[in-house]
Design an enzyme around this catalytic site. Structure first.
Site, PDB file in Angstrom:
ATOM      1  N   ASN A 192     130.128  29.688  16.061  1.00 38.83           N
ATOM      2  CA  ASN A 192     130.134  30.379  14.753  1.00 38.83           C
ATOM      3  C   ASN A 192     129.078  31.484  14.703  1.00 38.83           C
ATOM      4  O   ASN A 192     128.886  32.115  13.673  1.00 38.83           O
ATOM      5  CB  ASN A 192     129.920  29.389  13.603  1.00 38.83           C
ATOM      6  CG  ASN A 192     128.547  28.745  13.614  1.00 38.83           C
ATOM      7  OD1 ASN A 192     127.721  29.029  14.486  1.00 38.83           O
ATOM      8  ND2 ASN A 192     128.286  27.880  12.645  1.00 38.83           N
ATOM      9  N   ARG A 219     104.443  17.939  29.423  1.00 37.50           N
ATOM     10  CA  ARG A 219     105.896  17.918  29.221  1.00 37.50           C
ATOM     11  C   ARG A 219     106.610  18.256  30.520  1.00 37.50           C
ATOM     12  O   ARG A 219     106.054  18.933  31.387  1.00 37.50           O
ATOM     13  CB  ARG A 219     106.315  18.974  28.170  1.00 37.50           C
ATOM     14  CG  ARG A 219     105.744  18.765  26.785  1.00 37.50           C
ATOM     15  CD  ARG A 219     106.379  17.581  26.073  1.00 37.50           C
ATOM     16  NE  ARG A 219     105.764  17.370  24.765  1.00 37.50           N
ATOM     17  CZ  ARG A 219     104.678  16.636  24.534  1.00 37.50           C
ATOM     18  NH1 ARG A 219     104.068  16.019  25.534  1.00 37.50           N
ATOM     19  NH2 ARG A 219     104.184  16.492  23.314  1.00 37.50           N
ATOM     20  N   ARG A 243      98.668  17.587  16.694  1.00 42.27           N
ATOM     21  CA  ARG A 243      99.703  17.812  15.683  1.00 42.27           C
ATOM     22  C   ARG A 243     100.427  16.485  15.450  1.00 42.27           C
ATOM     23  O   ARG A 243     100.741  15.784  16.424  1.00 42.27           O
ATOM     24  CB  ARG A 243     100.676  18.851  16.258  1.00 42.27           C
ATOM     25  CG  ARG A 243     101.550  19.537  15.281  1.00 42.27           C
ATOM     26  CD  ARG A 243     102.229  20.719  15.921  1.00 42.27           C
ATOM     27  NE  ARG A 243     102.829  20.427  17.244  1.00 42.27           N
ATOM     28  CZ  ARG A 243     103.588  21.276  17.924  1.00 42.27           C
ATOM     29  NH1 ARG A 243     103.839  22.469  17.415  1.00 42.27           N
ATOM     30  NH2 ARG A 243     104.090  20.959  19.097  1.00 42.27           N
ATOM     31  N   PHE A 262     115.295  17.619  28.983  1.00 40.01           N
ATOM     32  CA  PHE A 262     113.868  17.636  28.704  1.00 40.01           C
ATOM     33  C   PHE A 262     113.541  19.024  28.108  1.00 40.01           C
ATOM     34  O   PHE A 262     114.139  19.370  27.109  1.00 40.01           O
ATOM     35  CB  PHE A 262     113.076  17.151  29.926  1.00 40.01           C
ATOM     36  CG  PHE A 262     113.091  15.627  29.926  1.00 40.01           C
ATOM     37  CD1 PHE A 262     114.286  14.934  30.101  1.00 40.01           C
ATOM     38  CD2 PHE A 262     111.961  14.898  29.635  1.00 40.01           C
ATOM     39  CE1 PHE A 262     114.348  13.537  29.995  1.00 40.01           C
ATOM     40  CE2 PHE A 262     112.005  13.499  29.541  1.00 40.01           C
ATOM     41  CZ  PHE A 262     113.193  12.826  29.716  1.00 40.01           C
ATOM     42  N   SER A 310     125.978  31.417  14.458  1.00 42.08           N
ATOM     43  CA  SER A 310     124.872  31.236  13.517  1.00 42.08           C
ATOM     44  C   SER A 310     123.531  31.409  14.224  1.00 42.08           C
ATOM     45  O   SER A 310     122.531  31.724  13.590  1.00 42.08           O
ATOM     46  CB  SER A 310     124.949  29.858  12.850  1.00 42.08           C
ATOM     47  OG  SER A 310     124.899  28.832  13.834  1.00 42.08           O
ATOM     48  N   LYS A 343     120.780  13.368  17.097  1.00 43.68           N
ATOM     49  CA  LYS A 343     121.147  13.193  18.518  1.00 43.68           C
ATOM     50  C   LYS A 343     121.389  11.716  18.827  1.00 43.68           C
ATOM     51  O   LYS A 343     122.335  11.356  19.530  1.00 43.68           O
ATOM     52  CB  LYS A 343     120.041  13.749  19.419  1.00 43.68           C
ATOM     53  CG  LYS A 343     119.922  15.257  19.373  1.00 43.68           C
ATOM     54  CD  LYS A 343     121.144  15.929  19.991  1.00 43.68           C
ATOM     55  CE  LYS A 343     121.245  17.377  19.638  1.00 43.68           C
ATOM     56  NZ  LYS A 343     122.496  18.009  20.054  1.00 43.68           N
ATOM     57  N   TYR A 345     116.316  15.768  13.272  1.00 44.68           N
ATOM     58  CA  TYR A 345     117.012  16.320  14.452  1.00 44.68           C
ATOM     59  C   TYR A 345     117.237  15.213  15.490  1.00 44.68           C
ATOM     60  O   TYR A 345     118.358  15.024  15.994  1.00 44.68           O
ATOM     61  CB  TYR A 345     116.199  17.470  15.069  1.00 44.68           C
ATOM     62  CG  TYR A 345     116.683  17.869  16.441  1.00 44.68           C
ATOM     63  CD1 TYR A 345     117.895  18.524  16.607  1.00 44.68           C
ATOM     64  CD2 TYR A 345     115.942  17.570  17.592  1.00 44.68           C
ATOM     65  CE1 TYR A 345     118.363  18.873  17.875  1.00 44.68           C
ATOM     66  CE2 TYR A 345     116.390  17.914  18.855  1.00 44.68           C
ATOM     67  CZ  TYR A 345     117.602  18.559  18.992  1.00 44.68           C
ATOM     68  OH  TYR A 345     118.058  18.901  20.237  1.00 44.68           O
ATOM     69  N   SER A 358     118.979  14.842  24.015  1.00 44.94           N
ATOM     70  CA  SER A 358     117.626  15.359  24.179  1.00 44.94           C
ATOM     71  C   SER A 358     116.668  14.225  24.490  1.00 44.94           C
ATOM     72  O   SER A 358     116.878  13.075  24.064  1.00 44.94           O
ATOM     73  CB  SER A 358     117.222  16.033  22.864  1.00 44.94           C
ATOM     74  OG  SER A 358     115.834  16.186  22.804  1.00 44.94           O
ATOM     75  N   LEU A 373     106.535  25.597  23.222  1.00 54.69           N
ATOM     76  CA  LEU A 373     105.410  26.298  23.839  1.00 54.69           C
ATOM     77  C   LEU A 373     105.814  27.666  24.405  1.00 54.69           C
ATOM     78  O   LEU A 373     105.129  28.664  24.169  1.00 54.69           O
ATOM     79  CB  LEU A 373     104.825  25.398  24.948  1.00 54.69           C
ATOM     80  CG  LEU A 373     103.680  25.969  25.754  1.00 54.69           C
ATOM     81  CD1 LEU A 373     102.500  26.359  24.853  1.00 54.69           C
ATOM     82  CD2 LEU A 373     103.219  24.950  26.805  1.00 54.69           C
TER      83      LEU A 373
HETATM   84  N1  NAD Z   1     116.849  24.245  23.789  1.00 57.54           N
HETATM   85  C1  NAD Z   1     116.282  23.072  23.821  1.00 57.54           C
HETATM   86  O1  NAD Z   1     115.042  22.990  23.920  1.00 57.54           O
HETATM   87  C2  NAD Z   1     117.094  21.798  23.752  1.00 57.54           C
HETATM   88  C3  NAD Z   1     116.515  20.588  24.181  1.00 57.54           C
HETATM   89  C4  NAD Z   1     117.278  19.422  24.107  1.00 57.54           C
HETATM   90  C5  NAD Z   1     118.578  19.458  23.605  1.00 57.54           C
HETATM   91  N2  NAD Z   1     119.102  20.642  23.181  1.00 57.54           N
HETATM   92  C6  NAD Z   1     120.471  20.656  22.638  1.00 57.54           C
HETATM   93  O2  NAD Z   1     121.262  21.509  23.439  1.00 57.54           O
HETATM   94  C7  NAD Z   1     122.267  22.146  22.647  1.00 57.54           C
HETATM   95  C8  NAD Z   1     122.207  23.649  22.880  1.00 57.54           C
HETATM   96  O3  NAD Z   1     120.899  24.112  22.575  1.00 57.54           O
HETATM   97  P1  NAD Z   1     120.513  25.641  22.679  1.00 57.54           P
HETATM   98  O4  NAD Z   1     119.047  25.701  22.985  1.00 57.54           O
HETATM   99  O5  NAD Z   1     121.457  26.358  23.557  1.00 57.54           O
HETATM  100  O6  NAD Z   1     120.715  26.067  21.168  1.00 57.54           O
HETATM  101  P2  NAD Z   1     121.322  27.427  20.573  1.00 57.54           P
HETATM  102  O7  NAD Z   1     120.979  27.452  19.124  1.00 57.54           O
HETATM  103  O8  NAD Z   1     120.907  28.572  21.415  1.00 57.54           O
HETATM  104  O9  NAD Z   1     122.899  27.190  20.776  1.00 57.54           O
HETATM  105  C9  NAD Z   1     123.665  26.462  19.876  1.00 57.54           C
HETATM  106  C10 NAD Z   1     124.895  27.283  19.567  1.00 57.54           C
HETATM  107  O10 NAD Z   1     125.742  26.550  18.672  1.00 57.54           O
HETATM  108  C11 NAD Z   1     126.229  27.432  17.678  1.00 57.54           C
HETATM  109  N3  NAD Z   1     126.527  26.581  16.510  1.00 57.54           N
HETATM  110  C12 NAD Z   1     125.671  25.859  15.744  1.00 57.54           C
HETATM  111  N4  NAD Z   1     126.350  25.193  14.787  1.00 57.54           N
HETATM  112  C13 NAD Z   1     127.667  25.488  14.954  1.00 57.54           C
HETATM  113  C14 NAD Z   1     128.866  25.112  14.289  1.00 57.54           C
HETATM  114  N5  NAD Z   1     128.848  24.325  13.208  1.00 57.54           N
HETATM  115  N6  NAD Z   1     130.050  25.598  14.733  1.00 57.54           N
HETATM  116  C15 NAD Z   1     130.090  26.422  15.821  1.00 57.54           C
HETATM  117  N7  NAD Z   1     128.997  26.827  16.487  1.00 57.54           N
HETATM  118  C16 NAD Z   1     127.793  26.365  16.063  1.00 57.54           C
HETATM  119  C17 NAD Z   1     125.124  28.453  17.462  1.00 57.54           C
HETATM  120  O11 NAD Z   1     125.608  29.672  16.950  1.00 57.54           O
HETATM  121  C18 NAD Z   1     124.571  28.615  18.880  1.00 57.54           C
HETATM  122  O12 NAD Z   1     125.248  29.652  19.579  1.00 57.54           O
HETATM  123  C19 NAD Z   1     122.000  21.721  21.204  1.00 57.54           C
HETATM  124  O13 NAD Z   1     122.859  20.647  20.895  1.00 57.54           O
HETATM  125  C20 NAD Z   1     120.562  21.249  21.234  1.00 57.54           C
HETATM  126  O14 NAD Z   1     120.308  20.272  20.261  1.00 57.54           O
HETATM  127  C21 NAD Z   1     118.406  21.810  23.260  1.00 57.54           C
END
Ligand code: NAD
Length: 332
Positions: A34, A235, A296, A179, A36, A154, A150, A126, A204
């Site tokens: 989407n 980490r 923190r 991680f 967002s 998960k 959050y 995560s 970080l």
């Molecule tokens: N980046 C991190 O540090 C990290 C660590 C552990 C887990 N994760 C998990 O990995 C996944 C991807 O993370 P990321 O860092 O790429 O995040 P990101 O925000 O870059 O990517 C998420 C994507 O999902 C889209 N999105 C969100 N809600 C939506 C919806 N309702 N419909 C359609 N699209 C939607 C956003 O536009 C975005 O492009 C997530 O589930 C996040 O929780 C991320």
């Protein structure tokens, strides 16, 4: 069998890197996003990187009708479910938004999979589901808990998938517990424009970048009295390209064996905040001023993965070390 893989959130940070890895491995990734928290020109950049048109649907997972249309338009071998909100602090301020998007999105996705006979899913989980684990490195069998909305989204996502597995023993489900992903594709093309970031960066690495760019005066190091060699928190950081490759291996395992698995994706090594500052200063060639401030609330001393199971189940091992992670995070 079809080679199409649906990537929900595929225009985001990890999704876009995984798109490139999947295309390279011979799959046909299809994005549903989407936008967002993504740039609208990411699909064009992915086409440039892969040399093939990018199949992308601008669609919100909460829109069941639009989601159903995407499943009608393609025959998917599997789904990788990245789409979610991801900022811990933001989730504490807006829990309902996180439950609605992260759990609601997964509920709709599972419904669409059932309706269209798609039986394989990779779920972005995560390390946060381990809470404050007394066991380090953390094996997948460690107790699970949620310390913020959050993390709860998960944990509940994992539990929902567990119940889907009971109802559908033939489903193959991969739960990947990431991680701390850092770094960028070496082309630099997959960097999210700051003006399109709606998920406030809290980790970080984005803060190190701000200090290096001069938009933040100095880095606050939260706590130097932890039980770690230099007193600062440790980490497990993983290069996003290693993480992306982990998804290819997970999908191959699901498709070849139809067996479910839960796997940590990390390097198995912890780096302290001070080690990160030193490595990043070297990578960007600039000093990183910092100040020590009190701990923190909610932070843990150490968090790193036991990677034995990832190697056994997926044959997964990371390639990139700290110097490359920092060099590939640095953009002038
Ligand atoms: N980046 C991190 O540090 C990290 C660590 C552990 C887990 N994760 C998990 O990995 C996944 C991807 O993370 P990321 O860092 O790429 O995040 P990101 O925000 O870059 O990517 C998420 C994507 O999902 C889209 N999105 C969100 N809600 C939506 C919806 N309702 N419909 C359609 N699209 C939607 C956003 O536009 C975005 O492009 C997530 O589930 C996040 O929780 C991320």
């Amino acid at each position: 069998m079809t080679d199409k893989i649906l990537l929900t959130g595929g225009a985001g940070y990890i999704g876009a890197h995984t798109y490139v890895a999947l295309a390279k491995a011979g799959f046909t990734p299809v994005i549903l996003d989407n936008f967002s928290n993504a740039d609208h020109d990411t699909p064009a950049r992915l086409a440039q990187l892969t040399g093939k048109a990018c199949l992308c649907h601008e669609c919100d997972l909460l829109d069941q009708k639009a989601l159903d249309d995407v499943f009608k338009a393609h025959d998917f071998a599997a789904v990788v479910h990245f789409a979610a909100y991801k900022a811990v602090g933001d989730s504490v301020a807006r829990p309902q938004a996180y439950f609605n998007n992260n759990m609601g999105g997964l509920i709709n996705l599972l419904g669409a999979m059932e309706n269209h006979g798609v039986t394989r899913i990779v779920f972005s989980s995560s390390a946060t589901v381990y809470g404050d684990s007394p066991v380090q490195p953390i094996p997948e069998t460690a107790p699970l808990s949620a310390t913020n909305p959050y993390g709860l989204s998960k944990l509940v996502g994992e539990q929902m998938l567990g119940q889907m597995q009971v109802a559908h023993p033939e489903w193959a489900i991969s739960i990947l517990r990431y991680f701390n992903p850092v770094g960028l594709h070496k082309s630099g093309l997959l960097r999210l424009s700051p003006e399109n970031t709606t998920q406030p960066p809290e980790n970080l690495m984005p803060r190190l970048l701000e200090v290096a760019h001069g938009t933040r005066k100095q880095l606050s190091v939260f706590g130097n009295d932890y039980d770690t060699p230099d007193g600062t928190g440790m980490r497990d950081y993983i290069h996003v390209e290693d993480l992306a490759r982990g998804h290819v291996l997970a999908l191959e395992a699901l498709i070849n064996t139809d067996q479910s698995h839960t796997v940590n994706l990390g390097t198995g090594r912890g780096y302290s905040v001070l080690e990160m500052i030193e490595a990043f200063a070297k990578a960007c060639g600039r000093p990183i001023p910092y100040e020590m401030v009190p701990r923190r609330a909610g932070d843990v001393a150490r968090c790193y993965a036991d990677v034995t199971h990832a190697k056994e189940v997926l044959g997964f091992e990371t390639k990139y070390g700290l110097a490359e992670m920092c060099a590939d995070s640095w953009v002038e």
